[in-house]
Design an enzyme around this catalytic site. Structure first.
Site, mmCIF file in Angstrom:
data_model
loop_
_atom_site.group_PDB
_atom_site.id
_atom_site.type_symbol
_atom_site.label_atom_id
_atom_site.label_comp_id
_atom_site.label_asym_id
_atom_site.label_seq_id
_atom_site.Cartn_x
_atom_site.Cartn_y
_atom_site.Cartn_z
ATOM 1 N N ARG A 15 0.844 -1.195 0.000
ATOM 2 C CA ARG A 15 0.000 0.000 0.000
ATOM 3 C C ARG A 15 0.876 1.241 0.000
ATOM 4 N NH1 ARG A 15 -5.011 -2.025 3.917
ATOM 5 N NH2 ARG A 15 -5.278 -3.961 2.733
ATOM 6 N N ARG A 35 1.894 0.573 10.203
ATOM 7 C CA ARG A 35 1.506 1.026 8.865
ATOM 8 C C ARG A 35 2.712 0.968 7.935
ATOM 9 N NH1 ARG A 35 -3.135 3.512 7.682
ATOM 10 N NH2 ARG A 35 -3.531 3.840 9.897
ATOM 11 N N GLU A 89 -6.962 -1.960 14.938
ATOM 12 C CA GLU A 89 -7.477 -2.862 13.906
ATOM 13 C C GLU A 89 -6.440 -3.908 13.508
ATOM 14 O OE1 GLU A 89 -8.744 -0.896 10.328
ATOM 15 O OE2 GLU A 89 -8.613 -2.767 9.199
ATOM 16 N N SER A 126 -10.353 -6.912 9.192
ATOM 17 C CA SER A 126 -11.561 -6.248 8.727
ATOM 18 C C SER A 126 -12.313 -7.262 7.884
ATOM 19 C CB SER A 126 -11.178 -5.025 7.894
ATOM 20 O OG SER A 126 -12.298 -4.215 7.661
ATOM 21 N N ARG A 138 0.759 -7.002 12.142
ATOM 22 C CA ARG A 138 0.105 -6.449 13.330
ATOM 23 C C ARG A 138 -0.087 -7.513 14.402
ATOM 24 N NH1 ARG A 138 -4.255 -1.811 11.301
ATOM 25 N NH2 ARG A 138 -2.691 -0.524 10.244
#
Length: 430
Positions: A267, A282, A354, A357, A396
């Site tokens: 990303r 991130r 998070e 998802s 994560r």
RNA sequence: GGUGAGGUGGCCGAGAGGCUGAAGGCGCUCCCCUGCUAAGGGAGUAUAGAGUUUAUAGCUCUAUCGAGGGUUCGAAUCCCUCCCUCACCGCCA
């Protein structure tokens, strides 16, 4: 992509529903374009029909040995009209298509209304955050303190910001996590293990909804010439997995199709400068084990509960405290109809973050992809429903383990479920 | 990367400017016949879109023979570009 019907008769109702998720539908423009489209399409098709018929007559006339020159001129003029109409129609359709491809999915009825994450609704909370007799460190401090652990310096040198090098026991722990997750989902939850490309073409990205609207979130691999089809690195394995069924009609007996894959995800994180700059949270590149389900429409809501439960199992077996949150209309992704986020407890941040998802996309992606099913005895194929969820984001999860299982002496206890994948090691030491 | 051969319906496979949404076969569905089975006979069997419509029913129309452009009154068929597949060679984890 929504059914075209939503932009014709029921457009006002559609606008109201989209407003729930903070999207303003330009109904005036759509109505005007739609009126033009209808008029142009009807005209184009009837011109086409007439030309086809007349051309056939020319063929017959020639067959009879007649002179077809005047007929040809006539039909030629018709052809010019047709070309004009076609060009206009194409323009209008392209405009419509562009708007429609940029319209997000309609939220399910039971999705709470709200602008942002403030309005998400906590559904359950599982496990107790650990109590430390010392000041808990964050995963960066823990990982960097280990002799072979997390190495952001080297990553920055060889690539740049938002990348990481893992070494030794931490690298192994990272690998153990993916192995553990894949085994769980394939052996206990009935998913087919797959290995997929991490570079995909743009048809695939349009199918799942990343394109045309969110191209700047992706890393692109451009062809060397303009004619080459450009490709992109996947932001999630949802893209290749869901596109398995693009342009396919599957027998209803074959559903549900449950797929899992471990992949690197990429990303660009455009627009998130300054957010979560520290650590693994991130990154431009991270690993994820993805879960995808392709189901019959009537099964998709139950499948969302099931799939979310599969992701939760990972957290439970690892003994990580988490909560399950139902996203509000304003916080959901573009293609989603209903989404649960799983948020893991991070002691150093003293909050839940998070880690998964899970979304039911309804027929939104299926329509873009033309992914259909055929029911027994029914002639017309029907759009299937697609779902996906992280099971889990591996980086994560690694963060969560380092932080929740840290010890005062700087070592980290290995959760029991992972020990078989760590040659039995009970802890990682400095 | 080079050379050659190809890409047609669920599959195989014809077609080489009009009568081809596409022969023929296989498969599948339904019907008939046959005391089971096998064989035989008949009918049907793509998808998307538009219009009409209470209708996802019918009817009418349009598009689609890898993709995009071009020639032509008319293209699955001719020309150009691209993509993909297969074979051999080169290179390579």
């Amino acid at each position: 992509m929504l059914d075209a019907k939503h932009f014709r008769d029921g457009i006002e109702e559609t606008a109201i529903q989209l407003a729930r998720r903070g999207f303003t539908l330009d109904t005036d423009t759509l109505k005007a374009l739609e009126a033009q489209r209808k008029e142009l399409q009807v005209r184009t098709e009837s011109l086409q029909s007439e030309r086809n018929a007349r051309s056939k007559e020319i063929g017959k006339a020639i067959g009879r040995g007649e002179d077809a020159t005047p007929l040809k001129a006539e039909v030629g003029a018709l052809g010019d009209q047709l070309d004009t109409a076609k060009a206009e129609l194409q323009k209008v359709q392209a405009q419509l298509q562009e708007i429609i491809l940029g319209v997000p999915n309609l939220p399910a009825d039971d999705v709470p209304e709200g602008e942002d994450e403030e309005h998400n609704v906590e559904v359950t909370r599982v496990g107790e955050p650990p109590v430390f007799s010392f000041e808990p460190k964050d995963h960066v401090a823990i990982g960097e303190a280990l002799q072979n652990g997390l190495d952001f310096e080297t990553a920055r040198k060889i690539t740049g910001a938002r990348f990481v090098v893992m070494k030794g026991a931490v690298a192994r722990l990272h690998r153990a996590l993916t192995q553990f997750m894949l085994d769980l989902h394939t052996e206990q939850h009935g998913y087919l293990e797959t290995y997929v490309p991490v570079i995909v073409n743009h048809a695939s990205l349009q199918g799942t909804g990343q394109l045309p609207k969110f191209g700047e979130d992706l890393f692109h691999v451009d062809g060397e010439s303009q004619d080459k089809v450009a490709m992109s690195l996947i932001p999630t394995a949802e893209v290749p997995l869901t596109n398995f069924v693009r342009d396919e009609i599957v027998d209803e007996a074959e559903l549900p199709i449950k797929l899992t894959a471990h992949s690197a995800c990429f990303r660009s994180e455009a627009g998130s400068h300054g957010r979560d700059t520290r650590g693994l949270i991130r990154q431009h590149q991270f690993d994820k084990v993805e879960l995808v389900q392709l189901v019959k429409p009537e099964d998709s809501m139950a499948a969302l509960e099931e799939l979310t439960g599969h992701a939760e199992q990972v957290l439970q077996k690892l003994g990580l405290p988490y909560r399950k949150v139902l996203l509000c209309t304003g916080d959901m992704g573009f293609s989603a109809k209903k989404t649960y986020d799983l948020e893991v407890w991070l002691p150093a941040q003293n909050t839940y973050r998070e880690i998964s998802s899970c979304s039911n996309m309804g027929d939104f992606q299926a329509r873009r992809m033309q992914a259909r099913l055929r029911r027994k005895g029914v002639k017309k194929p029907e759009l299937m429903h697609t779902l996906n969820g992280s099971g889990l984001a591996v980086g994560r999860t690694l963060v969560a383990i380092l932080e929740n299982y840290q010890q005062e002496d700087g070592s980290v206890v290995v959760p029991e479920a992972l020990r078989p994948y760590m040659a039995g090691a009970e802890r990682i030491t400095a």
